[in-house]
Design a protein around this motif. Structure first.
Motif: not given
Length: 83
Positions: A1-5, A13-18, A20-25, A54-58
């Motif tokens: 998942m690409i996260i834009r901030y 932007q960050l590229l993180l596994p979906t 992993y992102v689902d488990m993060c606050t 945190m502009k675009d997280v999923d």
């Protein structure tokens, strides 16, 4: 998942596994974004406070976070209230 901030108004932007992102606050993600921001700008010294949007997280805008540098390269986030 690409996260834009943006951190201190600079885009990133960050590229993180979906999964992993689902488990993060949202605060966890803001801290990761802050760490990535300062790694992307090694010529700059981290500020005591970094404002992260945190502009675009999923597909969601998670809002603004104040991320404090408690120790060298350790960041702590708290969500800011919107006016």
């Amino acid at each position: 998942m690409i996260i834009r901030y943006s951190a201190n108004t600079l885009p990133g932007q960050l590229l993180l596994p979906t999964n992993y992102v689902d488990m993060c606050t949202p605060e966890d993600l803001a801290e990761l974004a802050t760490s990535a921001h300062w790694q992307d700008h090694p010529e700059d010294t981290p500020t005591m406070i970094t404002v992260v949007h945190m502009k675009d997280v999923d597909g969601r805008d998670l809002g603004l976070f104040e991320v404090r540098c408690e120790q060298r390269l350790v960041f702590t986030a708290c969500q800011l209230r919107q006016a």
